[in-house]
Write a protein that holds these residues in place. Structure first.
Motif, mmCIF file in Angstrom:
data_model
loop_
_atom_site.group_PDB
_atom_site.id
_atom_site.type_symbol
_atom_site.label_atom_id
_atom_site.label_comp_id
_atom_site.label_asym_id
_atom_site.label_seq_id
_atom_site.Cartn_x
_atom_site.Cartn_y
_atom_site.Cartn_z
ATOM 1 N N ALA A 58 0.798 -1.237 0.000
ATOM 2 C CA ALA A 58 0.000 0.000 0.000
ATOM 3 C C ALA A 58 0.825 1.279 0.000
ATOM 4 O O ALA A 58 0.297 2.354 -0.304
ATOM 5 N N ILE A 59 2.104 1.201 0.316
ATOM 6 C CA ILE A 59 2.869 2.405 0.657
ATOM 7 C C ILE A 59 3.161 3.321 -0.535
ATOM 8 O O ILE A 59 3.403 4.515 -0.369
ATOM 9 N N ASP A 60 3.102 2.805 -1.746
ATOM 10 C CA ASP A 60 3.435 3.642 -2.899
ATOM 11 C C ASP A 60 2.219 4.302 -3.538
ATOM 12 O O ASP A 60 2.315 4.878 -4.622
ATOM 13 N N ASP A 61 1.061 4.249 -2.868
ATOM 14 C CA ASP A 61 -0.172 4.845 -3.398
ATOM 15 C C ASP A 61 -0.611 5.987 -2.487
ATOM 16 O O ASP A 61 -0.927 5.764 -1.309
ATOM 17 N N PRO A 62 -0.653 7.236 -2.984
ATOM 18 C CA PRO A 62 -1.020 8.377 -2.137
ATOM 19 C C PRO A 62 -2.450 8.328 -1.611
ATOM 20 O O PRO A 62 -2.786 9.081 -0.688
ATOM 21 N N LYS A 63 -3.283 7.470 -2.171
ATOM 22 C CA LYS A 63 -4.653 7.338 -1.651
ATOM 23 C C LYS A 63 -4.669 6.668 -0.281
ATOM 24 O O LYS A 63 -5.614 6.828 0.481
ATOM 25 N N ASN A 64 -3.624 5.901 0.021
ATOM 26 C CA ASN A 64 -3.620 5.074 1.231
ATOM 27 C C ASN A 64 -3.001 5.807 2.419
ATOM 28 O O ASN A 64 -2.284 6.794 2.264
#
Length: 467
Positions: free
Chosen positions: A357-363
């Protein structure tokens, strides 16, 4: 009589304190694992600082692994004495020590693959699931808040500290040379108002106090502010950004508190219409133990149960056991909340969820408790972090990293001082400050001295004192 500090001296984990009486009896307070220093902890955990075969009794404050996690290793190395704790702690240890052993076995398989590539001999796990099972035969569950005589010279009472289910300060009375000495080991001290547990009991007067200091230099936010913070993070992540909220959370204690808070949001119609996943077999099993011990829950939980038969469950909450279900969450593309262990993100399923999840700014990755300095959880919270290594691979840090400190099960400075306020300072000969980073312990020593305690020590690892 002497006391030797074999762990949690100048640091937070590895709680072990060995008392030796004048007649040669050896009493161990806790037997916890060092955590959060990578492979360095392996060597630290194998060096107990005493011979397990010489220990007569073990008094266990609670079931967290940094307090109980080396009990199977103690057994493996010849300890056959009795282990005294509360009934709830015994029930939780039956789950948690098995889980810890399983992790040891998995870690060694991975570690030995690396050693083989470097032509190094394999290593054994610190202990196995078989040893975690066998050591449970030594456990003696006791009722809380009742003094029990262990033998003609030693008695104990566990007074509830509200840190987690079953947690109790160890109040010993030891008679040697016709003199009674009263020793209180606080274990971990909970908040003045726990979300789910009854308030801490007042500890009896003691001559020697061994006291935790994890948050001895800071204050927590008010509970109402903490709930609002949690709701804001949920709304921002799952409604506004339409992303995943990953919450690294200890399987026992913290997870149940978060689930209870989410259940209240759900009952109030505030929780967004999203799925909530508790992805930890240990958390699933531990929650069942919590449901067995509602007698130690506080009035708020009992009131909730008048109209909600299950305060740890609601229709959109899913408890995940299997690896296959856990892996399927990687491709779950709708907004959701995932609670998974470990709380420091150093091991377990949550590490995979963070990597995914860490590379997605939505998370958002939300931390809700203490992380030891060298852990992944602590490293993720460094300001302006751009990338980080997880499982040996570099990841861009684009997800939001947040922390809500008030969910900690540890009392803050004010609550710690209130916990010992009833004690007569003149009767307390020495206070030993343990279970805190050294600089925190030094600052908390000053707070205790200002509160009227005259002789306050911050022990070093393996330091011995005469009582």
């Amino acid at each position: 009589m002497t006391i030797k500090f074999c762990g949690a001296a100048g640091e937070v984990t590895g709680s072990k304190h060995l008392i030796t009486t004048a007649d040669g009896k050896r009493l161990l307070l806790d037997c916890g694992m060092f955590q959060g220093k990578g492979m360095e902890t392996d060597a630290m955990n194998r060096d107990l600082g005493f011979d397990p075969q010489t220990v007569d009794y073990l008094f266990l404050s609670h079931a967290h692994i940094d307090h109980a996690g080396l009990i199977p290793y103690l057994y493996k190395n010849g300890f056959r004495g009795s282990i005294f704790c509360t009934n709830s702690t015994r029930d939780l240890c039956a789950l948690m020590l098995q889980d810890s052993a399983f992790i040891q076995e998995l870690d060694v398989v991975w570690f030995n693959k690396k050693r083989k590539k470097n032509n190094l001999p394999p290593v054994e796990p610190i202990y196995t699931t078989q040893e975690a099972t066998k050591c449970m035969e030594l456990f003696v569950g006791l009722p809380a808040n009742k003094r029990i005589y262990i033998d003609e010279h030693i008695s104990v009472m566990f007074s509830q500290t509200s840190h987690m289910l079953g947690a109790g300060a160890v109040n010993l009375e030891i008679t040697e040379n016709d003199t009674r000495k009263r020793i209180c080991f606080t274990g971990d001290i909970g908040r003045s108002k726990s979300r789910i547990l009854r308030p801490a009991m007042e500890i009896p007067q003691c001559d020697y106090l061994i006291m935790e200091s994890t948050y001895g230099d800071r204050l927590h936010a008010a509970d109402s502010e903490i709930s609002q913070e949690l709701f804001k993070v949920i709304y921002n992540t799952c409604v506004e950004k339409k992303g995943k909220l990953i919450i690294p959370s200890f399987s026992v204690g913290r997870t149940q508190e978060i689930v209870y808070e989410l259940n209240l949001f759900n009952n109030q119609g505030l929780l967004p219409k999203i799925d909530v996943f508790v992805d930890s077999p240990l958390a699933v099993n531990a929650t069942e133990v919590f449901k067995m011990h509602t007698d130690v829950m506080n009035d708020d939980v009992h009131y909730t149960m008048l109209y909600d038969v299950d305060p740890f469950g609601f229709c959109s909450l899913h408890y995940i056991r299997s690896k296959e279900e856990s892996k399927s969450l990687n491709t779950y593309n709708r907004p959701c909340i995932i609670l998974s262990s470990s709380g420091m993100a150093e091991a377990g399923r949550v590490k995979h969820h963070i990597a995914n999840a860490i590379d997605d700014p939505k998370n958002t990755i939300l931390f809700v408790g203490y992380c030891a300095p060298m852990t992944l959880g602590a490293r993720l919270q460094k300001p302006d972090l751009k990338e980080i290594s997880i499982f040996g691979e570099m990841h861009k840090v684009k997800a939001d990293i947040c922390k809500i400190e008030g969910f900690s099960g540890h009392a803050d400075r004010r609550e710690l001082l209130n916990f010992v306020k009833p004690l007569d300072r003149e009767q307390v000969k020495t206070v030993f400050v343990v279970h805190g980073e050294k600089e925190v312990g030094v600052r908390f020593r000053e707070s205790l001295q200002s509160a009227g305690f005259h002789n306050v020590e911050v022990p070093e690892q393996f330091q011995t004192y005469k009582l």
